[in-house]
Design a protein around this motif. Sequence first.
Motif, short mmCIF file in Angstrom:
data_model
loop_
_atom_site.label_atom_id
_atom_site.label_comp_id
_atom_site.label_asym_id
_atom_site.label_seq_id
_atom_site.Cartn_x
_atom_site.Cartn_y
_atom_site.Cartn_z
N GLY A 60 0.86 -1.31 0.01
CA GLY A 60 -0.02 -0.06 0.09
C GLY A 60 0.90 1.44 -0.09
N CYS A 61 2.16 1.10 -0.12
CA CYS A 61 2.77 2.56 0.09
C CYS A 61 3.89 2.39 -1.10
CB CYS A 61 3.66 2.54 1.25
SG CYS A 61 2.63 2.67 2.83
N VAL A 62 4.16 3.50 -1.62
CA VAL A 62 5.07 3.61 -2.82
C VAL A 62 5.69 5.11 -2.54
CG1 VAL A 62 5.69 3.76 -5.43
CG2 VAL A 62 3.74 2.34 -4.38
N ALA A 63 7.26 4.97 -2.68
CA ALA A 63 8.09 6.18 -2.64
C ALA A 63 8.24 6.61 -3.99
CB ALA A 63 9.02 6.05 -1.66
N ALA A 64 8.49 7.87 -4.07
CA ALA A 64 8.86 8.16 -5.30
C ALA A 64 9.90 9.40 -5.31
CB ALA A 64 7.67 9.09 -6.21
N VAL A 105 9.72 10.76 -1.58
CA VAL A 105 11.19 10.88 -0.90
C VAL A 105 11.68 11.78 -1.75
CG1 VAL A 105 13.31 9.76 -0.65
CG2 VAL A 105 11.49 8.30 -0.35
N THR A 106 12.42 13.08 -1.28
CA THR A 106 13.20 14.06 -2.02
C THR A 106 14.54 14.49 -1.49
OG1 THR A 106 12.16 15.95 -0.58
CG2 THR A 106 10.81 15.12 -2.44
N ASP A 107 15.44 15.18 -2.19
CA ASP A 107 16.39 15.73 -1.35
C ASP A 107 16.21 16.39 0.11
OD1 ASP A 107 17.78 14.66 -3.52
OD2 ASP A 107 18.08 16.67 -4.40
N GLY A 108 15.08 17.05 0.27
CA GLY A 108 14.77 17.75 1.48
C GLY A 108 14.10 16.98 2.38
N GLY A 109 13.92 15.39 2.16
CA GLY A 109 13.29 14.65 3.33
C GLY A 109 12.34 13.55 2.76
N ILE A 110 11.65 13.10 3.62
CA ILE A 110 10.53 12.04 3.38
C ILE A 110 9.31 12.80 3.64
CG2 ILE A 110 9.37 9.94 3.55
CD1 ILE A 110 12.32 9.10 4.60
N TYR A 111 8.49 12.89 2.62
CA TYR A 111 7.10 13.49 2.68
C TYR A 111 6.07 12.54 2.98
CZ TYR A 111 8.78 18.03 1.33
OH TYR A 111 9.41 19.22 1.48
N VAL A 112 5.16 12.47 3.88
CA VAL A 112 4.12 11.47 4.27
C VAL A 112 2.76 11.88 4.17
CG1 VAL A 112 3.45 9.66 5.96
CG2 VAL A 112 5.94 10.18 5.50
N ALA A 113 1.77 11.42 3.77
CA ALA A 113 0.26 11.64 3.66
C ALA A 113 -0.48 10.81 4.23
CB ALA A 113 0.00 12.46 2.44
N ALA A 160 14.43 1.03 1.11
CA ALA A 160 13.12 0.93 1.38
C ALA A 160 12.91 0.73 2.93
CB ALA A 160 12.48 -0.38 0.56
N ALA A 161 13.96 -0.04 3.63
CA ALA A 161 13.99 -0.31 5.00
C ALA A 161 13.97 0.93 5.54
CB ALA A 161 15.36 -1.12 5.44
N THR A 162 14.90 2.05 5.20
CA THR A 162 15.05 3.08 5.94
C THR A 162 13.58 4.03 5.75
OG1 THR A 162 17.06 3.37 5.43
CG2 THR A 162 16.16 5.46 6.12
N VAL A 163 12.88 4.16 4.74
CA VAL A 163 11.51 4.82 4.88
C VAL A 163 10.67 3.91 5.59
CG1 VAL A 163 9.83 5.30 3.32
CG2 VAL A 163 12.27 5.93 2.45
N ALA A 164 10.66 2.42 5.62
CA ALA A 164 9.70 1.95 6.38
C ALA A 164 9.93 2.11 7.67
CB ALA A 164 9.90 0.46 6.07
N ALA A 165 11.26 2.24 8.34
CA ALA A 165 11.53 2.71 9.63
C ALA A 165 11.08 3.99 10.03
CB ALA A 165 12.93 2.43 9.78
N VAL A 166 11.13 4.86 9.12
CA VAL A 166 10.77 6.55 9.37
C VAL A 166 9.13 6.34 9.80
CG1 VAL A 166 10.39 8.64 8.21
CG2 VAL A 166 12.68 7.38 8.27
N ILE A 167 8.57 5.53 8.78
CA ILE A 167 7.01 5.51 8.74
C ILE A 167 6.37 4.78 9.88
CG2 ILE A 167 6.48 6.71 6.64
CD1 ILE A 167 5.35 3.79 5.68
N ALA A 168 7.13 3.76 10.43
CA ALA A 168 6.62 2.77 11.38
C ALA A 168 6.01 3.44 12.68
CB ALA A 168 7.74 1.93 11.75
N PRO A 169 6.42 4.27 13.25
CA PRO A 169 5.60 4.95 14.48
C PRO A 169 4.02 5.43 14.08
CG PRO A 169 8.13 5.74 14.27
CD PRO A 169 7.46 5.26 13.03
N ILE A 170 4.07 5.75 12.75
CA ILE A 170 2.68 6.40 12.46
C ILE A 170 1.68 5.14 12.52
CG2 ILE A 170 1.36 7.72 10.71
CD1 ILE A 170 4.07 9.03 9.66
#
Length: 184
Positions: free
Chosen positions: A27-31, A60-68, A41-51
Motif C-alpha cells: 500500500g505504500c510507494v515512494a517516489a 522521497v526528495t532531497d529535502g526529506g520524506i513527505y508522508v500523507a 526501502a528499509a529506511t523509509v519503512a522505519a521512518v513511517i513505522a511509528p505512524i
Amino acid sequence: MSPIRPAVAAALVLPIVAVLPVPISAGCVAASAPSSPSPDAATVAAVIAPIREAVNDIVVTDGGIYVAGAFRDAGGIRAADHIARWDEDGWHALGHDAQGDGAIDDTVFALAVVGDDVYAGGVFRNAGGEPAADYVAVWNGHRWRGLGADTEGDGQVQGWVAAIEPWRGSDRKSTRLNSSHVAL
C-alpha cells in the motif's frame, strides 16, 4: 443557499519529468527524482513505522520524506496532521492552524513535489486557512495556497482528490499547476 456539491474523485496532472517508484510495503510507494539519492526501502519503512494511522502516500526528495494520510501528530508534533516531512532532524509540520493543530483538517490521499512546491490532494477544506485551498493545495515552504478560486471564493476543485499524477506532455519546462491540469 449554495447547491450541494457531490464528492467526486479527481486526479491532478502535474508537470514532472520523471518519477521512479520504489516499493516500501503493502500500500505504500515512494517516489524520487532520478538525480537524487533515495533512502532504501528499509529506511523509509522505519521512518513511517511509528505512524499508527493510515499512510496513503510517500514522496522521497532531497529535502526529506513527505508522508500523507489520515494520521495526527506524526512524531509527536502537534501540527503534523495528515501531512508531514521527515529529515535527519526529525518530523516537521507543514504549517498549523490558529489552535496549533495541523494546517490540513482531514485526510490527504496524494502528494507530489515539483521544485520547492508540495502538492497535496484529499478530502480537506481550507488548507492553512486559505478558502481557495479545498481538496488540493500547494505548500511553498512557508504557507498553503489554493489553485484558484470560484466566484464564491472557494477552491476550483469541487470534489475530493484521490491521485496526483505526473504529466508527461510536450511542455516539460512548466512547473506550475493550474486548473487546466485537473481532471474530474
